[in-house]
Structures are given as structure tokens and as C-alpha cells.
Motif scaffolding. Structure first.
Motif, short mmCIF file in Angstrom:
data_model
loop_
_atom_site.label_atom_id
_atom_site.label_comp_id
_atom_site.label_asym_id
_atom_site.label_seq_id
_atom_site.Cartn_x
_atom_site.Cartn_y
_atom_site.Cartn_z
N SER A 200 0.84 -1.19 0.00
CA SER A 200 0.00 0.00 0.00
C SER A 200 0.88 1.25 0.00
O SER A 200 1.99 1.26 0.52
CB SER A 200 -0.92 0.00 1.22
N ARG A 201 0.37 2.30 -0.57
CA ARG A 201 1.13 3.54 -0.75
C ARG A 201 1.21 4.34 0.53
O ARG A 201 0.23 4.50 1.25
CB ARG A 201 0.44 4.38 -1.83
N VAL A 202 2.39 4.84 0.83
CA VAL A 202 2.60 5.78 1.93
C VAL A 202 3.20 7.03 1.32
O VAL A 202 4.22 6.98 0.63
CB VAL A 202 3.55 5.19 2.99
N PHE A 203 2.57 8.18 1.54
CA PHE A 203 3.06 9.43 0.97
C PHE A 203 4.35 9.87 1.66
O PHE A 203 4.51 9.72 2.88
CB PHE A 203 2.00 10.53 1.12
N THR A 204 5.24 10.46 0.88
CA THR A 204 6.49 10.99 1.43
C THR A 204 6.25 12.37 2.02
O THR A 204 5.21 13.01 1.78
CB THR A 204 7.57 11.09 0.34
N GLU A 205 7.21 12.86 2.78
CA GLU A 205 7.12 14.20 3.37
C GLU A 205 6.99 15.24 2.27
O GLU A 205 6.21 16.19 2.38
CB GLU A 205 8.35 14.49 4.24
N GLY A 206 7.77 15.07 1.19
CA GLY A 206 7.72 16.03 0.10
C GLY A 206 6.37 16.05 -0.59
O GLY A 206 5.87 17.12 -0.98
N GLU A 207 5.73 14.88 -0.73
CA GLU A 207 4.43 14.80 -1.38
C GLU A 207 3.34 15.47 -0.53
O GLU A 207 2.51 16.23 -1.07
CB GLU A 207 4.07 13.34 -1.65
N THR A 208 3.32 15.19 0.74
CA THR A 208 2.29 15.80 1.59
C THR A 208 2.49 17.31 1.71
O THR A 208 1.52 18.06 1.76
CB THR A 208 2.29 15.16 2.99
N LEU A 249 -4.31 13.16 6.93
CA LEU A 249 -2.88 13.07 7.21
C LEU A 249 -2.55 13.10 8.70
O LEU A 249 -1.68 12.35 9.16
CB LEU A 249 -2.16 14.22 6.49
N TYR A 250 -3.24 13.95 9.46
CA TYR A 250 -2.89 14.14 10.87
C TYR A 250 -3.85 13.46 11.85
O TYR A 250 -3.58 13.43 13.05
CB TYR A 250 -2.83 15.64 11.20
N SER A 346 -0.30 19.95 -7.28
CA SER A 346 0.86 19.91 -6.39
C SER A 346 2.17 20.18 -7.10
O SER A 346 3.16 20.56 -6.48
CB SER A 346 0.93 18.55 -5.69
N GLY A 347 2.19 19.95 -8.41
CA GLY A 347 3.41 20.20 -9.18
C GLY A 347 4.29 18.98 -9.33
O GLY A 347 5.30 19.04 -10.03
N ILE A 348 3.94 17.88 -8.68
CA ILE A 348 4.71 16.64 -8.81
C ILE A 348 3.74 15.48 -9.03
O ILE A 348 2.55 15.58 -8.73
CB ILE A 348 5.57 16.35 -7.56
N GLU A 349 4.25 14.38 -9.56
CA GLU A 349 3.40 13.21 -9.79
C GLU A 349 3.23 12.45 -8.48
O GLU A 349 4.21 12.04 -7.85
CB GLU A 349 4.03 12.30 -10.84
N ILE A 350 1.99 12.27 -8.07
CA ILE A 350 1.69 11.59 -6.81
C ILE A 350 0.77 10.41 -7.09
O ILE A 350 -0.31 10.57 -7.67
CB ILE A 350 1.03 12.55 -5.80
N ILE A 351 1.19 9.23 -6.66
CA ILE A 351 0.40 8.01 -6.85
C ILE A 351 -0.21 7.62 -5.51
O ILE A 351 0.46 7.63 -4.48
CB ILE A 351 1.28 6.87 -7.38
N GLY A 352 -1.48 7.26 -5.53
CA GLY A 352 -2.17 6.86 -4.30
C GLY A 352 -3.48 7.58 -4.14
O GLY A 352 -3.66 8.71 -4.63
N GLY A 353 -4.42 6.94 -3.46
CA GLY A 353 -5.72 7.54 -3.21
C GLY A 353 -5.80 8.17 -1.84
O GLY A 353 -4.83 8.16 -1.07
N HIS A 355 -7.21 7.14 0.74
CA HIS A 355 -7.03 6.16 1.82
C HIS A 355 -5.56 5.99 2.19
O HIS A 355 -5.24 5.52 3.29
CB HIS A 355 -7.62 4.81 1.41
N SER A 356 -4.66 6.38 1.29
CA SER A 356 -3.23 6.28 1.59
C SER A 356 -2.84 7.19 2.75
O SER A 356 -1.80 6.97 3.38
CB SER A 356 -2.41 6.63 0.35
N PHE A 357 -3.66 8.22 3.03
CA PHE A 357 -3.37 9.07 4.18
C PHE A 357 -3.43 8.27 5.48
O PHE A 357 -2.68 8.53 6.41
CB PHE A 357 -4.37 10.23 4.25
N ARG A 358 -4.33 7.29 5.57
CA ARG A 358 -4.42 6.45 6.77
C ARG A 358 -3.15 5.62 6.95
O ARG A 358 -2.65 5.47 8.06
CB ARG A 358 -5.66 5.56 6.72
N HIS A 359 -2.64 5.11 5.84
CA HIS A 359 -1.38 4.36 5.90
C HIS A 359 -0.22 5.29 6.28
O HIS A 359 0.66 4.91 7.05
CB HIS A 359 -1.10 3.70 4.55
N THR A 360 -0.24 6.49 5.73
CA THR A 360 0.81 7.46 6.03
C THR A 360 0.76 7.87 7.50
O THR A 360 1.78 7.94 8.18
CB THR A 360 0.65 8.70 5.13
N PHE A 361 -0.45 8.15 7.98
CA PHE A 361 -0.64 8.53 9.38
C PHE A 361 -0.14 7.44 10.31
O PHE A 361 0.60 7.69 11.28
CB PHE A 361 -2.13 8.81 9.63
#
Length: 406
Positions: A200-208, A249-250, A346-353, A355-361
Motif C-alpha cells: 500500500s502507498r505511503v506518501f512521502t514528506e515532500g508529497e504531503t 494526514l494528521y 501539487s506540481g509533482i506526480e503523486i500516486i495513491g488515493g 485512503h493512503s493518508f491512513r497508511h501514512t498517518f
């Protein structure tokens, strides 16, 4: 004088007194189980048209006597007989019923008990009814379902979608089995298909950071006045987008939980969110996914985003208190449209829906030392194993662990 033959009473005072704790006496479908305190509890266990009826009547200490237990058993037997005669139960009834009719019964029941009713209807109409609608339940075999599953994969459907279709089919059979336990559910004998699980996808600090900064800025293009045709920042919608991303995210909230939030659910001073309802397809539901209310704490970053949104909404004449709604009363249809725009801006390519925020959190919280049991409560999971699946270990984490072992 003719002798009167007494009916043998298995539940005599002497028999109950001599009965060992945990043992039972049964007669004519009535069961007496001895409890540790010396009293007993009355149960029933009988067969009707090949179906077993089993359950609890009541305890002696609650005032249930032998005569009352017998009356209750008689009523249960009568109901079972009436149900059989009316076609509600019985081997021949459900085996011979058409799938389309039982499927409609299931959908009617599902509308009151499942939150993904729209998907159930769509999958039923597109995949199950065309294939099995004309067939009798008893004629549907495991081989039929195996063939359907193979065909669905060949059309390009993803594994998760195919599994949900099979699960829906199983739900129809299990719903029918509530009335006819003799009915067999052929999905239980399906061969399990193994596949490599996807991470599952986890967003990076730069992406968020990019999403919250440039991605959340929303614009309007006035059709009249001095700014006609020019993009103008919409402060309210920008605040909405930032708060929406921040809640995922938080606080690790689901998309449906975000859309169901009211200002009455948020204590900005104490930093607590009360998650007690959801919203899907523009419909507000007074329950969460697992029908349990939970409290989620939050800190200054999310508090700032929520306070900004509240300030922007205070200047508009909103009738209700929903956070994400035009008028405060009817929730937005979904978050995905807004989220896709946030990623695009956002200016960058971001993959994930979303719901990935829950994984990131969950992953970030775990890396900061939050106990897994605390995470489980914050995410609203009933099983700790599910929570563990939301915490992901990256290559950098493994390298840090290696350094500790040196």
C-alpha cells in the motif's frame, strides 16, 4: 379402579438436584443445564422440517419456571411449523427458489445493514443476475462460480473487485441460510487463488508538503467585473481542501468519516475529534464503518487548518454545521474529485488515493513510537492485525535498525 399412569418428568426436583454442574437434562426439545450456583438455565433444541432450532429461553434465577419454559417451547414449535407451511423455511423452499428472487430479498435487507449498498446493486446487476438470475439456488454449484471468477479475471477486473463480487454472492446464500440451514453455500468450496500482495502507498514528506501548499489552493474564474477571466484564489474552498487533507494526514480519518464531520464533533480547545457518523454518495449516516464511536486526538498543525476553515465559513450564511458542504446540511458527494485536483496542482506526480493518508498517518505515528494498541483505537480497527497492516517499513527504517545493531 383403573390406575393412572403418570408422565415421566425428566425435570423433577430430585433429577435437577442430582445433576452435576455443567451437565444437561433434555426431554421433548426442552433442555435444562445446571449452573455453578445450583440453579439452572432453560434452553430449547428441536428439529423442524430438517432444520435445527436451538437457543436460550431463560434462567431459573430470573424467574423462568418449568411450566413457562414449556409454554415458550410450544410457541417456538408452533412458529417453526407455520414458517415451514408458509414457505419461509424448509429444504425444498430455498433450494428451488430462483436466485433473482433471493438476491432481491438480500438487497432489501442489505439496504438497512450495509453502507456500500450502491456497489452491491451495481455488482448484482452487472455480474451476478445475468449469470445466475434464472437459476435455482440449489442448481448453482462451486464449478459455476469457479467459471464465473475465471471469466471475470479475463475481462480485466482486478482481484479485489472479483473477490467482492464473490463475497456478494456468498452473502446471498448466507442470507438464505438464516431461514434454511440445510441450504449449502457453494462459495465455501472455492479454490483459493494466491497472488503476490501489493504494498500500500505511503506518501512521502515532500508529497504531503506539496499537496498542502500548492495543491490545496483553489481558484475561481469570475465571469464579470475587473477580474473577468482571471484566476482568483477562493479562500473558503482552499481552507476546505487543506482541512480535508489534514484530517486524513494528521488524524487518519477515512474519506467517509471526513465528509460526515460536523463542527459539534470537533473540540478545538481540547484537540479531540468525535468520529460518530459517515457520509457516502451525498447521504449522511449516523454510524461509522464498524458502528462504533471513537475519539481521535489532534495537535497544533491540524488545529490551525480547522480554525482557518471555521473562520472562512463563519462569514457565509450556512444553515448547518457540516464541515464539507455548500450549505452545511448536505455533505459533499465524495472527496476524490477534490483530491485528484489537489494532486494535479501539487506540481509533482503523486500516486495513491485518499485512503493512503491512513497508511501514512499510521506509519509516521509508529515511527515516532506510538504504541500499536493506541494506533488501533485511533484508526477505529476492531483487530490489531488490521492496524499492523497499515504500518509500513521502508528501506531507510531498515538501515537505521542496522546502525543500532552495530
Amino acid at each position: 379402579m383403573t390406575a393412572v399412569q403418570k408422565t415421566n418428568n425428566a425435570f423433577s426436583t430430585k433429577a435437577k438436584k442430582e445433576l452435576e454442574v455443567g451437565k444437561e437434562i433434555s426431554q421433548g426439545g426442552l433442555v435444562y443445564r445446571k449452573l455453578a450456583d445450583g440453579t439452572g438455565t432453560w434452553r430449547y433444541d428441536f428439529m423442524e422440517a430438517g432444520e435445527r432450532h436451538k437457543g436460550v429461553i431463560g434462567a431459573e434465577r430470573s424467574g423462568v419456571t418449568l411450566s413457562e419454559a414449556r409454554r415458550h417451547l410450544g410457541a417456538l414449535r408452533a412458529k417453526a411449523t407455520i414458517d415451514r407451511m408458509s414457505g419461509k423455511i424448509g429444504r425444498s423452499t430455498y433450494v428451488s427458489r430462483k436466485f433473482a428472487d433471493v438476491a432481491q430479498d438480500f438487497l432489501d435487507w442489505s439496504s438497512e445493514h450495509h453502507q456500500d449498498m450502491r456497489h452491491n446493486k451495481g455488482r448484482m446487476k452487472a455480474h451476478l443476475l445475468p449469470r445466475f438470475g434464472h437459476m435455482k439456488l440449489g442448481d448453482i454449484t462451486t464449478s459455476h462460480i469457479e467459471a464465473m471468477r475465471t471469466d471475470l479475471y479475463q475481462t480485466g477486473l482486478k482481484r479485489g473487485t472479483v473477490e467482492r463480487i464473490v463475497s456478494l454472492l456468498s452473502g446471498v446464500f448466507e442470507h438464505a441460510r438464516k431461514s434454511d440451514r440445510n441450504l449449502r453455500n457453494p462459495t465455501r468450496d472455492l479454490t483459493r487463488i494466491k497472488s503476490q500482495s501489493k504494498e500500500s502507498r505511503v506518501f512521502t514528506e515532500g508529497e504531503t508538503e506539496a499537496m498542502l501548499e500548492t495543491g490545496c489552493v483553489m481558484y475561481n474564474a469570475p465571469t464579470r467585473g475587473a477580474n473577468k477571466g482571471k484566476k482568483v484564489v477562493d479562500e473558503r474552498r482552499t481552507a476546505e481542501a487543506k482541512a480535508m487533507i489534514g484530517l486524513g494526514l494528521y488524524a487518519g480519518l477515512r474519506a467517509s468519516e471526513v465528509l460526515g464531520l460536523s463542527w459539534q464533533d470537533i473540540n478545538l480547545e481540547r484537540g479531540i475529534i468525535l468520529v460518530q457518523r459517515t457520509a457516502q454518495d451525498g447521504v449522511l449516516r449516523e454510524s461509522t464503518k464498524n458502528y462504533e464511536t471513537r475519539k481521535v486526538p489532534f495537535r497544533d498543525t491540524l488545529r490551525s487548518l480547522l480554525e482557518s476553515l471555521k473562520d472562512k465559513q463563519a462569514s457565509s450564511n450556512r444553515a448547518g454545521n457540516l464541515l464539507f458542504s455548500e450549505d452545511g446540511t448536505k455533505p459533499y458527494f465524495q472527496v476524490q474529485g477534490i483530491f485528484r485536483r489537489v494532486k494535479a496542482q501539487s506540481g509533482i506526480e503523486i500516486i495513491g488515493g485518499f485512503h493512503s493518508f491512513r497508511h501514512t498517518f499510521a506509519t509516521r505515528a509508529s515511527n515516532k513510537g506510538v504504541p500499536m494498541t493506541h494506533l488501533q483505537m485511533m484508526l477505529g480497527h476492531s483487530d490489531l492485525k488490521v492496524t499492523m497492516g497499515y504500518v509500513h517499513t521502508g528501506e531507510e527504517d531498515i538501515m537505521r535498525t542496522a546502525e543500532l545493531m552495530d
